[in-house]
Design a protein around this motif. Structure first.
Motif, PDB file in Angstrom:
ATOM      1  N   MET A   1      10.758 -34.077  24.354  1.00  0.00           N
ATOM      2  CA  MET A   1      12.169 -34.022  24.636  1.00  0.00           C
ATOM      3  C   MET A   1      12.488 -35.034  25.717  1.00  0.00           C
ATOM      4  O   MET A   1      11.719 -35.235  26.638  1.00  0.00           O
ATOM      5  CB  MET A   1      12.553 -32.619  25.121  1.00  0.00           C
ATOM      6  N   GLN A   2      13.618 -35.660  25.572  1.00  0.00           N
ATOM      7  CA  GLN A   2      14.069 -36.589  26.590  1.00  0.00           C
ATOM      8  C   GLN A   2      15.361 -36.072  27.207  1.00  0.00           C
ATOM      9  O   GLN A   2      16.198 -35.498  26.512  1.00  0.00           O
ATOM     10  CB  GLN A   2      14.313 -37.964  25.999  1.00  0.00           C
ATOM     11  N   ILE A   3      15.498 -36.302  28.499  1.00  0.00           N
ATOM     12  CA  ILE A   3      16.704 -35.946  29.229  1.00  0.00           C
ATOM     13  C   ILE A   3      17.194 -37.199  29.924  1.00  0.00           C
ATOM     14  O   ILE A   3      16.421 -37.878  30.606  1.00  0.00           O
ATOM     15  CB  ILE A   3      16.429 -34.835  30.262  1.00  0.00           C
ATOM     16  N   ALA A   4      18.459 -37.507  29.752  1.00  0.00           N
ATOM     17  CA  ALA A   4      19.039 -38.701  30.386  1.00  0.00           C
ATOM     18  C   ALA A   4      19.604 -38.318  31.748  1.00  0.00           C
ATOM     19  O   ALA A   4      20.229 -37.278  31.901  1.00  0.00           O
ATOM     20  CB  ALA A   4      20.133 -39.286  29.506  1.00  0.00           C
ATOM     21  N   VAL A   5      19.359 -39.174  32.724  1.00  0.00           N
ATOM     22  CA  VAL A   5      19.879 -38.977  34.070  1.00  0.00           C
ATOM     23  C   VAL A   5      20.605 -40.247  34.476  1.00  0.00           C
ATOM     24  O   VAL A   5      20.036 -41.340  34.413  1.00  0.00           O
ATOM     25  CB  VAL A   5      18.730 -38.686  35.076  1.00  0.00           C
ATOM     26  N   ASP A   6      21.848 -40.103  34.887  1.00  0.00           N
ATOM     27  CA  ASP A   6      22.609 -41.262  35.358  1.00  0.00           C
ATOM     28  C   ASP A   6      22.305 -41.502  36.828  1.00  0.00           C
ATOM     29  O   ASP A   6      22.392 -40.588  37.650  1.00  0.00           O
ATOM     30  CB  ASP A   6      24.116 -41.022  35.183  1.00  0.00           C
ATOM     31  N   LEU A   7      21.912 -42.732  37.130  1.00  0.00           N
ATOM     32  CA  LEU A   7      21.626 -43.120  38.509  1.00  0.00           C
ATOM     33  C   LEU A   7      22.512 -44.305  38.868  1.00  0.00           C
ATOM     34  O   LEU A   7      22.805 -45.143  38.017  1.00  0.00           O
ATOM     35  CB  LEU A   7      20.155 -43.523  38.655  1.00  0.00           C
ATOM     36  N   PRO A   8      22.908 -44.402  40.130  1.00  0.00           N
ATOM     37  CA  PRO A   8      23.717 -45.551  40.549  1.00  0.00           C
ATOM     38  C   PRO A   8      22.962 -46.864  40.334  1.00  0.00           C
ATOM     39  O   PRO A   8      21.741 -46.931  40.525  1.00  0.00           O
ATOM     40  CB  PRO A   8      23.945 -45.303  42.037  1.00  0.00           C
ATOM     41  N   ASN A   9      23.653 -47.880  39.907  1.00  0.00           N
ATOM     42  CA  ASN A   9      23.035 -49.182  39.637  1.00  0.00           C
ATOM     43  C   ASN A   9      22.309 -49.743  40.851  1.00  0.00           C
ATOM     44  O   ASN A   9      21.251 -50.355  40.716  1.00  0.00           O
ATOM     45  CB  ASN A   9      24.080 -50.180  39.141  1.00  0.00           C
ATOM     46  N   ASP A  10      22.874 -49.551  42.039  1.00  0.00           N
ATOM     47  CA  ASP A  10      22.230 -50.118  43.226  1.00  0.00           C
ATOM     48  C   ASP A  10      20.897 -49.421  43.515  1.00  0.00           C
ATOM     49  O   ASP A  10      19.988 -50.017  44.076  1.00  0.00           O
ATOM     50  CB  ASP A  10      23.145 -50.079  44.441  1.00  0.00           C
ATOM     51  N   PHE A  11      20.739 -48.189  43.112  1.00  0.00           N
ATOM     52  CA  PHE A  11      19.464 -47.505  43.282  1.00  0.00           C
ATOM     53  C   PHE A  11      18.421 -48.067  42.319  1.00  0.00           C
ATOM     54  O   PHE A  11      17.286 -48.309  42.683  1.00  0.00           O
ATOM     55  CB  PHE A  11      19.621 -45.998  43.051  1.00  0.00           C
ATOM     56  N   ALA A  16      11.586 -50.591  39.444  1.00  0.00           N
ATOM     57  CA  ALA A  16      11.510 -50.738  37.996  1.00  0.00           C
ATOM     58  C   ALA A  16      11.727 -49.374  37.346  1.00  0.00           C
ATOM     59  O   ALA A  16      11.338 -48.345  37.887  1.00  0.00           O
ATOM     60  CB  ALA A  16      10.151 -51.298  37.600  1.00  0.00           C
ATOM     61  N   VAL A  17      12.336 -49.376  36.182  1.00  0.00           N
ATOM     62  CA  VAL A  17      12.646 -48.131  35.481  1.00  0.00           C
ATOM     63  C   VAL A  17      11.403 -47.267  35.240  1.00  0.00           C
ATOM     64  O   VAL A  17      11.446 -46.055  35.466  1.00  0.00           O
ATOM     65  CB  VAL A  17      13.409 -48.422  34.168  1.00  0.00           C
ATOM     66  N   PRO A  18      10.268 -47.835  34.818  1.00  0.00           N
ATOM     67  CA  PRO A  18       9.080 -46.973  34.635  1.00  0.00           C
ATOM     68  C   PRO A  18       8.643 -46.282  35.936  1.00  0.00           C
ATOM     69  O   PRO A  18       8.189 -45.136  35.900  1.00  0.00           O
ATOM     70  CB  PRO A  18       8.006 -47.938  34.140  1.00  0.00           C
ATOM     71  N   ASP A  19       8.792 -46.971  37.074  1.00  0.00           N
ATOM     72  CA  ASP A  19       8.435 -46.361  38.355  1.00  0.00           C
ATOM     73  C   ASP A  19       9.363 -45.200  38.689  1.00  0.00           C
ATOM     74  O   ASP A  19       8.928 -44.151  39.168  1.00  0.00           O
ATOM     75  CB  ASP A  19       8.480 -47.394  39.480  1.00  0.00           C
ATOM     76  N   ILE A  20      10.649 -45.391  38.432  1.00  0.00           N
ATOM     77  CA  ILE A  20      11.625 -44.326  38.678  1.00  0.00           C
ATOM     78  C   ILE A  20      11.330 -43.139  37.775  1.00  0.00           C
ATOM     79  O   ILE A  20      11.334 -41.984  38.218  1.00  0.00           O
ATOM     80  CB  ILE A  20      13.065 -44.839  38.448  1.00  0.00           C
ATOM     81  N   ARG A  21      11.056 -43.408  36.515  1.00  0.00           N
ATOM     82  CA  ARG A  21      10.747 -42.348  35.553  1.00  0.00           C
ATOM     83  C   ARG A  21       9.549 -41.531  36.029  1.00  0.00           C
ATOM     84  O   ARG A  21       9.571 -40.302  36.005  1.00  0.00           O
ATOM     85  CB  ARG A  21      10.474 -42.962  34.181  1.00  0.00           C
ATOM     86  N   GLN A  22       8.504 -42.209  36.493  1.00  0.00           N
ATOM     87  CA  GLN A  22       7.301 -41.515  36.961  1.00  0.00           C
ATOM     88  C   GLN A  22       7.592 -40.697  38.220  1.00  0.00           C
ATOM     89  O   GLN A  22       7.127 -39.564  38.351  1.00  0.00           O
ATOM     90  CB  GLN A  22       6.165 -42.514  37.215  1.00  0.00           C
ATOM     91  N   GLU A  23       8.363 -41.246  39.134  1.00  0.00           N
ATOM     92  CA  GLU A  23       8.691 -40.519  40.358  1.00  0.00           C
ATOM     93  C   GLU A  23       9.503 -39.267  40.056  1.00  0.00           C
ATOM     94  O   GLU A  23       9.300 -38.224  40.687  1.00  0.00           O
ATOM     95  CB  GLU A  23       9.439 -41.417  41.330  1.00  0.00           C
ATOM     96  N   ILE A  24      10.420 -39.357  39.106  1.00  0.00           N
ATOM     97  CA  ILE A  24      11.220 -38.190  38.721  1.00  0.00           C
ATOM     98  C   ILE A  24      10.326 -37.123  38.092  1.00  0.00           C
ATOM     99  O   ILE A  24      10.450 -35.931  38.398  1.00  0.00           O
ATOM    100  CB  ILE A  24      12.370 -38.605  37.780  1.00  0.00           C
TER     101      ILE A  24
END
Length: 83
Positions: A1-11, A16-24
């Protein structure tokens, strides 16, 4: 299952997106584990790492992985030596 999360562009610009995904994933797994909603093994699976790496993450975040008191552990150890 995938869940979309909106994050501010400046964040997102800082990582990199893969790093953010892993941290979440790690943060959510740690939170679920802290709440007692998943086991250590399930939290590690959600975080995408092995149980030992997740235990290290717990240590970094000051989250105990053993929820026994010192006295309970000593009592258990004494039971082993008397057997």
């Amino acid at each position: 299952m995938q869940i979309a999360v909106d994050l501010p562009n400046d964040f997102v610009a800082f990582q990199a997106v893969p790093d953010i995904r892993q941290e979440i994933r790690i943060s959510y797994a740690l939170w679920l584990y802290q709440q007692g909603r998943v086991t250590l093994g399930k939290a590690a699976e959600l975080a995408g790492c092995n149980i030992y790496d997740f235990m290290s993450i717990c240590k970094t975040n000051r989250q105990p992985v053993i929820d026994s008191t010192r006295d309970e552990l000593l009592e258990e150890l004494n039971g082993f030596s008397q057997s």
